[in-house]
Design a protein around this motif. Structure first.
Motif, PDB file in Angstrom:
ATOM      1  N   ASP A  98       0.751  -1.203   0.013  1.00 47.65           N
ATOM      2  CA  ASP A  98       0.153   0.103  -0.065  1.00 47.65           C
ATOM      3  C   ASP A  98       0.832   1.250  -0.065  1.00 47.65           C
ATOM      4  N   ASP A  99       1.937   1.187   0.492  1.00 47.07           N
ATOM      5  CA  ASP A  99       2.849   2.285   0.902  1.00 47.07           C
ATOM      6  C   ASP A  99       4.030   2.648  -0.363  1.00 47.07           C
ATOM      7  N   SER A 100       3.728   1.719  -1.500  1.00 46.14           N
ATOM      8  CA  SER A 100       4.734   1.580  -2.800  1.00 46.14           C
ATOM      9  C   SER A 100       4.235   2.851  -3.481  1.00 46.14           C
ATOM     10  N   GLY A 101       5.206   3.259  -4.532  1.00 43.90           N
ATOM     11  CA  GLY A 101       4.758   4.442  -5.478  1.00 43.90           C
ATOM     12  C   GLY A 101       3.410   4.243  -6.255  1.00 43.90           C
ATOM     13  N   ALA A 102       3.257   2.557  -6.419  1.00 46.71           N
ATOM     14  CA  ALA A 102       2.374   2.112  -7.441  1.00 46.71           C
ATOM     15  C   ALA A 102       1.158   1.989  -6.607  1.00 46.71           C
ATOM     16  N   GLY A 103       0.939   1.918  -5.191  1.00 43.03           N
ATOM     17  CA  GLY A 103      -0.024   1.918  -4.451  1.00 43.03           C
ATOM     18  C   GLY A 103      -0.506   3.237  -4.077  1.00 43.03           C
ATOM     19  N   PHE A 127       4.571   3.406 -18.985  1.00 45.99           N
ATOM     20  CA  PHE A 127       3.504   3.942 -18.565  1.00 45.99           C
ATOM     21  C   PHE A 127       2.068   3.362 -18.426  1.00 45.99           C
ATOM     22  N   ASP A 128       1.846   2.633 -19.582  1.00 51.47           N
ATOM     23  CA  ASP A 128       0.865   1.588 -19.980  1.00 51.47           C
ATOM     24  C   ASP A 128       0.985   0.581 -18.972  1.00 51.47           C
ATOM     25  N   PHE A 129       2.200   0.132 -18.793  1.00 53.77           N
ATOM     26  CA  PHE A 129       2.071  -1.140 -17.816  1.00 53.77           C
ATOM     27  C   PHE A 129       1.801  -0.759 -16.406  1.00 53.77           C
ATOM     28  N   THR A 130       2.456   0.454 -15.934  1.00 50.56           N
ATOM     29  CA  THR A 130       2.257   0.786 -14.510  1.00 50.56           C
ATOM     30  C   THR A 130       0.825   1.192 -14.255  1.00 50.56           C
ATOM     31  N   THR A 131       0.102   1.788 -15.153  1.00 42.76           N
ATOM     32  CA  THR A 131      -1.014   2.153 -14.913  1.00 42.76           C
ATOM     33  C   THR A 131      -2.203   1.314 -15.434  1.00 42.76           C
ATOM     34  N   GLU A 132      -1.791   0.217 -16.132  1.00 46.45           N
ATOM     35  CA  GLU A 132      -2.826  -0.608 -16.723  1.00 46.45           C
ATOM     36  C   GLU A 132      -3.737   0.015 -17.645  1.00 46.45           C
ATOM     37  N   VAL A 133      -3.385   1.192 -18.327  1.00 42.93           N
ATOM     38  CA  VAL A 133      -4.013   1.700 -19.220  1.00 42.93           C
ATOM     39  C   VAL A 133      -3.506   1.794 -20.697  1.00 42.93           C
ATOM     40  N   HIS A 134      -4.209   1.240 -21.636  1.00 41.59           N
ATOM     41  CA  HIS A 134      -3.784   1.386 -22.924  1.00 41.59           C
ATOM     42  C   HIS A 134      -3.527   2.767 -23.436  1.00 41.59           C
ATOM     43  N   ASN A 135      -2.205   2.947 -24.013  1.00 43.91           N
ATOM     44  CA  ASN A 135      -1.938   4.130 -24.427  1.00 43.91           C
ATOM     45  C   ASN A 135      -2.161   5.213 -23.786  1.00 43.91           C
ATOM     46  N   PHE A 136      -1.811   5.090 -22.305  1.00 42.95           N
ATOM     47  CA  PHE A 136      -1.935   6.149 -21.354  1.00 42.95           C
ATOM     48  C   PHE A 136      -1.679   7.368 -21.835  1.00 42.95           C
ATOM     49  N   ILE A 184      -1.310  13.094 -13.006  1.00 43.63           N
ATOM     50  CA  ILE A 184      -0.688  11.760 -12.769  1.00 43.63           C
ATOM     51  C   ILE A 184       0.705  11.856 -13.096  1.00 43.63           C
ATOM     52  N   MET A 185       1.432  12.287 -14.008  1.00 44.37           N
ATOM     53  CA  MET A 185       2.524  11.952 -14.276  1.00 44.37           C
ATOM     54  C   MET A 185       3.355  13.075 -13.393  1.00 44.37           C
ATOM     55  N   GLU A 186       2.804  14.086 -12.779  1.00 47.36           N
ATOM     56  CA  GLU A 186       3.476  15.026 -11.768  1.00 47.36           C
ATOM     57  C   GLU A 186       3.671  13.967 -10.408  1.00 47.36           C
ATOM     58  N   PHE A 187       2.375  13.592 -10.214  1.00 44.22           N
ATOM     59  CA  PHE A 187       2.210  12.643  -9.099  1.00 44.22           C
ATOM     60  C   PHE A 187       3.126  11.368  -8.849  1.00 44.22           C
ATOM     61  N   TYR A 188       3.042  10.831 -10.150  1.00 47.56           N
ATOM     62  CA  TYR A 188       4.136   9.632 -10.461  1.00 47.56           C
ATOM     63  C   TYR A 188       5.550  10.010  -9.984  1.00 47.56           C
ATOM     64  N   ASN A 200      20.707  10.988  -9.291  1.00 46.22           N
ATOM     65  CA  ASN A 200      21.553  10.787 -10.408  1.00 46.22           C
ATOM     66  C   ASN A 200      21.127  10.865 -11.881  1.00 46.22           C
ATOM     67  N   GLY A 201      20.090  11.767 -11.962  1.00 48.86           N
ATOM     68  CA  GLY A 201      19.655  11.939 -13.247  1.00 48.86           C
ATOM     69  C   GLY A 201      18.642  10.768 -13.688  1.00 48.86           C
ATOM     70  N   LYS A 202      18.223   9.838 -12.842  1.00 52.19           N
ATOM     71  CA  LYS A 202      17.357   8.458 -13.072  1.00 52.19           C
ATOM     72  C   LYS A 202      16.005   8.954 -12.079  1.00 52.19           C
ATOM     73  N   ILE A 203      15.077   8.468 -12.788  1.00 50.06           N
ATOM     74  CA  ILE A 203      13.747   8.551 -11.996  1.00 50.06           C
ATOM     75  C   ILE A 203      13.434   7.166 -11.515  1.00 50.06           C
ATOM     76  N   GLN A 204      13.531   6.579 -10.271  1.00 50.26           N
ATOM     77  CA  GLN A 204      13.092   5.474  -9.905  1.00 50.26           C
ATOM     78  C   GLN A 204      11.654   5.190  -9.372  1.00 50.26           C
ATOM     79  N   PHE A 205      10.762   4.609  -9.953  1.00 52.85           N
ATOM     80  CA  PHE A 205       9.539   4.400  -9.611  1.00 52.85           C
ATOM     81  C   PHE A 205       9.664   3.310  -8.385  1.00 52.85           C
ATOM     82  N   ASN A 206       8.750   3.707  -7.357  1.00 55.10           N
ATOM     83  CA  ASN A 206       8.729   2.708  -6.119  1.00 55.10           C
ATOM     84  C   ASN A 206       7.921   1.532  -6.590  1.00 55.10           C
ATOM     85  N   LEU A 207       8.175   0.169  -6.601  1.00 53.20           N
ATOM     86  CA  LEU A 207       7.153  -0.858  -6.642  1.00 53.20           C
ATOM     87  C   LEU A 207       7.374  -1.742  -5.460  1.00 53.20           C
TER      88      LEU A 207
END
Length: 295
Positions: free
Chosen positions: A175-180, A243-252, A264-268, A278-285
Motif C-alpha cells: 500500500d505504501d509503494s509508489g504504485a500503491g 506508463f501503460d504497464f504501471t497504470t494498466e491503461v492502453h496508450n496512457f 498523474i505524471m506529476e504525482f508519479y 543521479n539523473g534517473k527516476i526510480q518508481f517505487n514498486l
C-alpha cells in the motif's frame, strides 16, 4: 462526457511488449529470485525431507521464470524430490515462452508439467467440475490477483487445495509503494467504468480478506523499483509502454485527458512515489509476500 479508457490487457500484443520492457527496467524480478533463494527455503514445510513427491500450482505463471526458480531451488535443497507442476496461465504466447524456457533449462527431468491455458476462474470451474481431489504442497500467485474478478473467492478456492502445513504465496504491491499511492489516488479515474478486466488493489485490501476468513499469514517485504526515466522523454516509445504497464491503461499518454495525464505524471514522479537521483527516476514498486498457512 468522460473519455473511455481501455485496459492494457485487452491488447495482448501491446501488453506483452510492455511486460518485456518492464522486466528489463525493474528490480522486481531479481529481488523475487533473491527471495526464492534466500527466504523461501525456510518458509517451506519442514517435513519435505521425508517426501518423495511435491505438488505445486503456479497461478498466473507467465513465461515461467519464477516457477523455474522455485523448482531449481527445491532441486538443490531436496535432490530426490519429484515435482508435479500445474501451470495456470491464460495467455498463449506466455505458455509458448514457458515451454521454450523448460526446453532450454537443464535438470528438469524430475518435473512433470501440466499445462492449463486458462484463467484462474476457469481452472477453478474445471477442477470442481472434474471432482479433483489432488492437493498441493505449494501454490504461488505472483502479482496476479489484480486480474481476477473476486480476489477473496480465488484465495479461498486455492487455499482449499492445500495439504496440511502447505503454503499459499500471494505477492502484490504494498500500500505504501509508489504504485500503491498511485492506485489509491487515481485508481477510480483510470478505471473509468470500462477498465473492468483488472482490480487496482494492494496488500492493504488483501490482508483484511485473509483475516475475515480466519486465515493465518506472515508478511515479508519485497523491495523493488523501476527505472521510469524514459517515461518523461517526449515521444519515447519505451517510456510510453512503461506508463501503460504501471497504470494498466492502453496508450496512457494518448488516451488520458490532458489535465488528468499531467496531474498523474506529476504525482508519479513525486509525492514519495519515485526517487529522483543521479539523473534517473526510480518508481517505487515495493511489494509484499503474504505466506498463508494451511493448518
Amino acid at each position: 462526457m468522460a473519455s473511455i479508457l481501455r485496459s492494457l490487457i485487452g491488447d495482448s500484443n501491446r501488453y506483452l511488449k510492455a511486460l518485456t520492457l518492464f522486466k528489463k527496467h525493474t528490480t522486481l524480478y531479481r529481488n523475487t529470485y533473491d527471495f526464492i533463494d534466500n527466504q523461501l527455503p525456510n518458509i517451506m514445510p519442514r517435513n519435505l525431507n521425508g517426501k518423495s513427491h511435491l505438488n505445486i500450482i503456479g497461478v498466473g505463471s507467465g513465461s515461467g521464470e519464477i516457477d523455474i526458480n522455485i523448482i531449481s531451488m527445491l532441486r538443490m535443497k531436496y535432490p530426490s524430490l519429484k515435482v508435479d507442476n500445474e501451470v495456470v496461465e491464460p495467455e498463449p504466447q506466455q505458455i509458448h515462452d514457458y515451454k521454450d524456457l523448460v526446453s532450454q533449462t537443464p535438470g528438469l527431468d524430475h518435473v512433470t508439467f501440466n499445462w492449463n491455458q486458462m484463467t484462474a476462474e476457469v481452472f477453478e470451474e474445471q477442477w470442481k467440475g472434474n471432482n479433483m481431489t489432488k492437493k498441493a504442497d505449494l501454490i504461488h500467485m505472483f502479482q496476479m490477483l489484480y486480474f481476477v474478478k473476486d480476489p477473496g473467492a480465488t484465495i479461498s478456492f486455492f487455499h482449499s487445495l492445500l495439504n496440511k502445513n502447505a503454503k499459499l504465496l500471494l505477492v502484490l504491491l504494498s500500500d505504501d509503494s509508489g504504485a500503491g499511492k498511485l492506485v489509491k489516488n487515481y485508481g477510480k479515474q483510470l478505471r473509468n467504468n470500462s477498465n473492468d478486466e483488472i482490480s487496482y488493489l494492494t496488500t492493504a485490501e488483501v490482508k483484511p480478506l485473509l483475516e475475515a476468513k480466519g486465515l493465518k499469514y506472515r508478511c515479508y517485504k519485497l523491495p523493488a523499483q523501476m527505472d521510469a526515466t524514459n517515461c518523461y522523454v517526449e515521444g519515447n516509445e519505451e517510456g510510453e509502454l512503461l506508463f501503460d504497464f504501471t497504470t494498466e491503461v492502453h496508450n496512457f499518454k494518448k488516451s488520458v485527458p490532458p489535465e488528468l495525464k499531467a496531474e498523474i505524471m506529476e504525482f508519479y514522479r513525486h509525492h514519495a512515489c519515485s526517487l529522483d537521483a543521479n539523473g534517473k527516476i526510480q518508481f517505487n514498486l515495493d511489494s509484499e509476500v503474504l505466506v498463508v498457512d494451511r493448518v
